[in-house]
Design a protein around this motif. Structure first.
Motif, PDB file in Angstrom:
ATOM      1  N   VAL A  79       0.849  -1.185   0.000  1.00 25.37           N
ATOM      2  CA  VAL A  79       0.000   0.000   0.000  1.00 25.37           C
ATOM      3  C   VAL A  79       0.885   1.235   0.000  1.00 25.37           C
ATOM      4  O   VAL A  79       1.798   1.349   0.826  1.00 25.37           O
ATOM      5  CB  VAL A  79      -0.935   0.024   1.223  1.00 25.37           C
ATOM      6  N   LEU A  80       0.629   2.173  -0.888  1.00 22.51           N
ATOM      7  CA  LEU A  80       1.355   3.430  -0.948  1.00 22.51           C
ATOM      8  C   LEU A  80       0.481   4.516  -0.332  1.00 22.51           C
ATOM      9  O   LEU A  80      -0.684   4.666  -0.694  1.00 22.51           O
ATOM     10  CB  LEU A  80       1.681   3.795  -2.400  1.00 22.51           C
ATOM     11  N   LEU A  81       1.041   5.250   0.611  1.00 26.15           N
ATOM     12  CA  LEU A  81       0.289   6.294   1.296  1.00 26.15           C
ATOM     13  C   LEU A  81       1.035   7.606   1.135  1.00 26.15           C
ATOM     14  O   LEU A  81       2.155   7.754   1.614  1.00 26.15           O
ATOM     15  CB  LEU A  81       0.137   5.949   2.779  1.00 26.15           C
ATOM     16  N   GLY A  82       0.432   8.572   0.442  1.00 29.98           N
ATOM     17  CA  GLY A  82       1.109   9.842   0.204  1.00 29.98           C
ATOM     18  C   GLY A  82       0.206  11.018   0.474  1.00 29.98           C
ATOM     19  O   GLY A  82      -0.984  11.010   0.150  1.00 29.98           O
ATOM     20  N   ASN A  83       0.768  12.038   1.086  1.00 31.07           N
ATOM     21  CA  ASN A  83       0.037  13.268   1.376  1.00 31.07           C
ATOM     22  C   ASN A  83      -1.257  13.004   2.146  1.00 31.07           C
ATOM     23  O   ASN A  83      -2.306  13.589   1.883  1.00 31.07           O
ATOM     24  CB  ASN A  83      -0.282  14.016   0.081  1.00 31.07           C
ATOM     25  N   GLU A  84      -1.169  12.066   3.098  1.00 35.72           N
ATOM     26  CA  GLU A  84      -2.304  11.709   3.955  1.00 35.72           C
ATOM     27  C   GLU A  84      -3.511  11.208   3.156  1.00 35.72           C
ATOM     28  O   GLU A  84      -4.640  11.354   3.542  1.00 35.72           O
ATOM     29  CB  GLU A  84      -2.718  12.896   4.833  1.00 35.72           C
ATOM     30  N   GLN A  85      -3.285  10.660   1.988  1.00 36.16           N
ATOM     31  CA  GLN A  85      -4.370  10.080   1.206  1.00 36.16           C
ATOM     32  C   GLN A  85      -3.921   8.733   0.656  1.00 36.16           C
ATOM     33  O   GLN A  85      -2.895   8.640  -0.002  1.00 36.16           O
ATOM     34  CB  GLN A  85      -4.780  11.002   0.056  1.00 36.16           C
ATOM     35  N   VAL A  86      -4.688   7.721   0.951  1.00 35.27           N
ATOM     36  CA  VAL A  86      -4.343   6.388   0.463  1.00 35.27           C
ATOM     37  C   VAL A  86      -4.853   6.237  -0.962  1.00 35.27           C
ATOM     38  O   VAL A  86      -6.010   6.502  -1.240  1.00 35.27           O
ATOM     39  CB  VAL A  86      -4.967   5.302   1.370  1.00 35.27           C
ATOM     40  N   HIS A  87      -3.996   5.823  -1.860  1.00 37.59           N
ATOM     41  CA  HIS A  87      -4.377   5.715  -3.260  1.00 37.59           C
ATOM     42  C   HIS A  87      -4.770   4.296  -3.635  1.00 37.59           C
ATOM     43  O   HIS A  87      -5.101   4.047  -4.782  1.00 37.59           O
ATOM     44  CB  HIS A  87      -3.227   6.195  -4.153  1.00 37.59           C
ATOM     45  N   ILE A  88      -4.710   3.383  -2.672  1.00 32.83           N
ATOM     46  CA  ILE A  88      -5.139   2.014  -2.931  1.00 32.83           C
ATOM     47  C   ILE A  88      -6.244   1.616  -1.956  1.00 32.83           C
ATOM     48  O   ILE A  88      -7.235   1.034  -2.325  1.00 32.83           O
ATOM     49  CB  ILE A  88      -3.949   1.033  -2.819  1.00 32.83           C
ATOM     50  N   LYS A  89      -6.070   1.973  -0.689  1.00 32.95           N
ATOM     51  CA  LYS A  89      -7.065   1.659   0.324  1.00 32.95           C
ATOM     52  C   LYS A  89      -7.925   2.885   0.611  1.00 32.95           C
ATOM     53  O   LYS A  89      -7.483   4.022   0.495  1.00 32.95           O
ATOM     54  CB  LYS A  89      -6.381   1.221   1.625  1.00 32.95           C
ATOM     55  N   ASN A  90      -9.153   2.646   1.054  1.00 30.65           N
ATOM     56  CA  ASN A  90     -10.063   3.734   1.378  1.00 30.65           C
ATOM     57  C   ASN A  90      -9.873   4.144   2.830  1.00 30.65           C
ATOM     58  O   ASN A  90     -10.593   3.721   3.718  1.00 30.65           O
ATOM     59  CB  ASN A  90     -11.516   3.305   1.133  1.00 30.65           C
ATOM     60  N   ALA A  91      -8.845   4.937   3.097  1.00 29.82           N
ATOM     61  CA  ALA A  91      -8.560   5.437   4.437  1.00 29.82           C
ATOM     62  C   ALA A  91      -7.852   6.775   4.282  1.00 29.82           C
ATOM     63  O   ALA A  91      -7.270   7.067   3.251  1.00 29.82           O
ATOM     64  CB  ALA A  91      -7.688   4.456   5.214  1.00 29.82           C
ATOM     65  N   SER A  92      -7.926   7.604   5.317  1.00 27.27           N
ATOM     66  CA  SER A  92      -7.382   8.959   5.204  1.00 27.27           C
ATOM     67  C   SER A  92      -6.030   9.118   5.875  1.00 27.27           C
ATOM     68  O   SER A  92      -5.340  10.104   5.643  1.00 27.27           O
ATOM     69  CB  SER A  92      -8.376   9.958   5.814  1.00 27.27           C
ATOM     70  N   SER A  93      -5.629   8.182   6.738  1.00 27.57           N
ATOM     71  CA  SER A  93      -4.341   8.289   7.415  1.00 27.57           C
ATOM     72  C   SER A  93      -3.870   6.897   7.825  1.00 27.57           C
ATOM     73  O   SER A  93      -4.562   5.905   7.597  1.00 27.57           O
ATOM     74  CB  SER A  93      -4.442   9.209   8.636  1.00 27.57           C
ATOM     75  N   LEU A  94      -2.701   6.831   8.466  1.00 27.55           N
ATOM     76  CA  LEU A  94      -2.065   5.542   8.710  1.00 27.55           C
ATOM     77  C   LEU A  94      -2.869   4.653   9.643  1.00 27.55           C
ATOM     78  O   LEU A  94      -3.000   3.451   9.394  1.00 27.55           O
ATOM     79  CB  LEU A  94      -0.659   5.766   9.279  1.00 27.55           C
ATOM     80  N   PHE A  95      -3.407   5.188  10.734  1.00 22.87           N
ATOM     81  CA  PHE A  95      -4.061   4.336  11.735  1.00 22.87           C
ATOM     82  C   PHE A  95      -5.244   3.558  11.154  1.00 22.87           C
ATOM     83  O   PHE A  95      -5.298   2.325  11.303  1.00 22.87           O
ATOM     84  CB  PHE A  95      -4.499   5.167  12.938  1.00 22.87           C
ATOM     85  N   PRO A  96      -6.217   4.211  10.492  1.00 24.25           N
ATOM     86  CA  PRO A  96      -7.310   3.404   9.902  1.00 24.25           C
ATOM     87  C   PRO A  96      -6.837   2.467   8.811  1.00 24.25           C
ATOM     88  O   PRO A  96      -7.424   1.406   8.601  1.00 24.25           O
ATOM     89  CB  PRO A  96      -8.284   4.469   9.354  1.00 24.25           C
ATOM     90  N   LEU A  97      -5.761   2.845   8.122  1.00 23.93           N
ATOM     91  CA  LEU A  97      -5.206   1.950   7.108  1.00 23.93           C
ATOM     92  C   LEU A  97      -4.708   0.658   7.733  1.00 23.93           C
ATOM     93  O   LEU A  97      -4.990  -0.439   7.252  1.00 23.93           O
ATOM     94  CB  LEU A  97      -4.076   2.648   6.362  1.00 23.93           C
ATOM     95  N   LEU A  98      -3.966   0.779   8.849  1.00 25.02           N
ATOM     96  CA  LEU A  98      -3.464  -0.410   9.525  1.00 25.02           C
ATOM     97  C   LEU A  98      -4.606  -1.288  10.006  1.00 25.02           C
ATOM     98  O   LEU A  98      -4.529  -2.517   9.961  1.00 25.02           O
ATOM     99  CB  LEU A  98      -2.562  -0.009  10.689  1.00 25.02           C
ATOM    100  N   LYS A  99      -5.681  -0.666  10.481  1.00 22.67           N
ATOM    101  CA  LYS A  99      -6.845  -1.434  10.934  1.00 22.67           C
ATOM    102  C   LYS A  99      -7.446  -2.244   9.781  1.00 22.67           C
ATOM    103  O   LYS A  99      -7.953  -3.343   9.991  1.00 22.67           O
ATOM    104  CB  LYS A  99      -7.901  -0.498  11.516  1.00 22.67           C
ATOM    105  N   SER A 100      -7.371  -1.699   8.572  1.00 25.66           N
ATOM    106  CA  SER A 100      -7.946  -2.397   7.420  1.00 25.66           C
ATOM    107  C   SER A 100      -7.090  -3.581   6.976  1.00 25.66           C
ATOM    108  O   SER A 100      -7.521  -4.391   6.159  1.00 25.66           O
ATOM    109  CB  SER A 100      -8.121  -1.428   6.247  1.00 25.66           C
ATOM    110  N   LEU A 101      -5.881  -3.693   7.511  1.00 27.39           N
ATOM    111  CA  LEU A 101      -4.969  -4.777   7.128  1.00 27.39           C
ATOM    112  C   LEU A 101      -4.881  -5.848   8.211  1.00 27.39           C
ATOM    113  O   LEU A 101      -3.907  -6.583   8.286  1.00 27.39           O
ATOM    114  CB  LEU A 101      -3.571  -4.204   6.864  1.00 27.39           C
TER     115      LEU A 101
END
Length: 227
Positions: free
Chosen positions: A61-83
């Motif tokens: 997952v690539l996360l840039g400028n506080e926007q996930v371009h693959i996962k539907n999340a706005s920052s790191l913490f919710p992204l980790l929860k989705s994994l």
């Protein structure tokens, strides 16, 4: 499910990507995802992402400028929860995130640094040790009551891992199930005898209902209605 989050931080060319790739090669028995911070934008031809995939990462997952371009999340913490369906999530970058334990490479400053410039063998040992401790934590009630003479359940899990204590010294440990009860927002601690009564009563009652099948987990929550 047991999972472990581990970050890697350092300046450019400090070896973050190479260490993650080497870990992917050495930890083939685990399901691993990699998250990479790309603050300067997403490069669809990103060579590091390709290296992660070729080394065995099941998801990158690539996360840039506080926007996930693959996962539907706005920052790191919710992204980790989705994994959460992965065993290990390796994170490159995000050096200022305090909640994420990190391996620090070079002399860059980062929050929550647990190891600096370690050997790859030390990182592998750390990951496997932490996963085993997390498995022990899953068996404990996690009341953090302190009655076992340890500060909390995490500390007890560590000494059990080292062979310096055992589950039986936890007054509320039950080898058959992990049970917790909360009444009016307060945890109610029950010994094994009381737990067994609750487990057998609820299991026996629910087993009588059509379509229940094998019972692995039960969650009950109710509120008494006022008159």
């Amino acid at each position: 499910m047991i999972r472990l989050y581990l970050g890697f931080c350092g300046y450019s060319n400090s070896g973050k990507t190479s260490m993650i790739v080497e870990l992917l090669h050495r930890l083939k028995d685990y399901k691993i995802a990699v998250v990479k911070h790309t603050p300067h934008g997403i490069d669809m031809q990103d060579k590091d992402s390709k290296r992660f995939r070729e080394a065995g990462a099941m998801e990158v997952v690539l996360l840039g400028n506080e926007q996930v371009h693959i996962k539907n999340a706005s920052s790191l913490f919710p992204l980790l929860k989705s994994l959460e369906h992965y065993d290990i999530i390796l994170v490159e970058g995000f050096k200022s995130y305090k909640f994420l334990p990190k391996i620090c490479l070079g002399d860059a400053e980062c929050e929550n640094c647990i190891m600096r410039n370690p050997k790859i063998e030390d990182v592998v040992e750390h990951i496997e040790r932490e996963l085993k401790i997390e498995r022990i934590m899953k068996e404990l009630p996690n009341f953090n009551c302190g009655e076992c003479n340890h500060k909390n359940c995490r500390e007890m899990a560590e000494v059990i891992y080292r062979g310096e204590d055992n589950f039986k010294n936890c007054r509320y440990w039950n080898p058959n199930a992990v049970i917790s009860v909360r009444v009016n927002g307060k945890d109610i601690y029950m010994g094994k005898f009381a737990q067994d009564i609750v487990i057998k009563t609820i299991t026996g009652m629910l087993s009588a209902f059509k379509g229940v099948g094998d019972i692995e987990e039960v969650e009950i929550k109710y509120r008494v209605k006022g008159e």
